[in-house]
Enzyme design. Sequence first.
Site, PDB file in Angstrom:
ATOM      1  N   CYS A 100       0.840  -1.187   0.000  1.00 23.90           N
ATOM      2  CA  CYS A 100       0.000   0.000   0.000  1.00 23.90           C
ATOM      3  C   CYS A 100       0.886   1.251   0.000  1.00 23.90           C
ATOM      4  O   CYS A 100       0.602   2.225  -0.689  1.00 23.90           O
ATOM      5  CB  CYS A 100      -0.910  -0.032   1.221  1.00 23.90           C
ATOM      6  N   CYS A 200      -4.535  -1.866   5.553  1.00 23.43           N
ATOM      7  CA  CYS A 200      -4.213  -0.476   5.283  1.00 23.43           C
ATOM      8  C   CYS A 200      -5.389   0.241   4.630  1.00 23.43           C
ATOM      9  O   CYS A 200      -5.769  -0.077   3.512  1.00 23.43           O
ATOM     10  CB  CYS A 200      -3.011  -0.503   4.353  1.00 23.43           C
TER      11      CYS A 200
END
Length: 395
Positions: A100, A200
């Site tokens: 991410c 995330c």
Amino acid sequence: MKRVIIGLSGGVDSSVAAYLLKKQGFEVIGLFMKNWHDDSVTISNECPWLDDSNDAMLVAEKLGIPFQTVDLSEQYKERIVDYMFNEYEKGRTPNPDILCNREIKFDVFMKIAMELGADYVATGHYCRKGTIIKDGKEVYQLLSGLDNNKDQSYFLCQLSQEQLSKSLFPIGELTKPEVRKIATELDLVTAEKKDSQGLCFIGKVKLPDFLQQQLKPKEGVIIEVSKDESIFNEQILKFDSEEEKLRYLSRKIDYNVDHGRVVGKHQGAHYFTKGQRKGLAVGGTAEPLFVIDTDVYHNVIYTGQGKDHPGLLKKALFVTNDELHWIREDLALSTDERMEVKARIRYRQPLENATIYKVESGLYVEFDNFQSAITEGQFVAWYIDDELVGSGVIS
């Protein structure tokens, strides 16, 4: 006046980071990334991203900085979610947080920020950035955060020089209690907020539920392998080369069902990961059972009793060239070179002494001590003192 765009996540760390930047005289703009639409997989009926974007907006208001939301869910699905399913189907265990950062926050997000005229992008990560001059050129360093309990440099182990050059980490010099204290003094809505525990930016997602949507359950057997099984005892003591020794130390043991006995059933090998203890639902063993390997092709889970089971412990691992990454490109090893480093194979693991060896096809990391549950698909990162210099995907 330099313009900084900060990713406001609705948490306390990015809130305080935004405040510090403003105090330092930057023009600060807050951007909230919306990375997820599918509420059917979040655990509770609360809608995490709505709460978070709301908190981020309140913080921006309080600090007097402009705020907007960007929707990155399409790129997120493509680059993170699809990648995760692919890895799980291959029987590897991905690390979505590292990806991410590499793919979303410091790539897609950074490009949007630069289009908005930003000089820098900032995040609320506990790490620091250093700059040194080498051969007349600026070289950027990724240094661990000063708060040892919270150091998050590991999550940024895939960043490049280019990405680091445009990044700022305002809270890297602070500890978590200091950050909370500042937020409390400023009366920020996020001051007491718990740290996020989901994927995330997706919020509180149960990974198995999330996976089950894509990876269909299929029943298979759980095998328990005794620590005295002969596959653990083969001793080859003479090696013709260092590389041959490392290949042996990092080898993957090929288990088959004859190596142990069936102790239970599971709903899909791809839901399990090496070193996992929960979720096996097998009782009656003297010591707890740990997953020592998963075979997604034959849909079998191999387990062993106790955390010192030889199936869990290894001293070396391998990273292929195409999954090898140097933040400090100037320190990259050439074939047959070696370097003493400190390394970790998971977040929050204390750094361990290791030596890295470059070979033609990739790089070996050999630890001084046995490591537990070295897992394919996860990241290994290596440091010199408190600087993260390189990383790679464990193959």
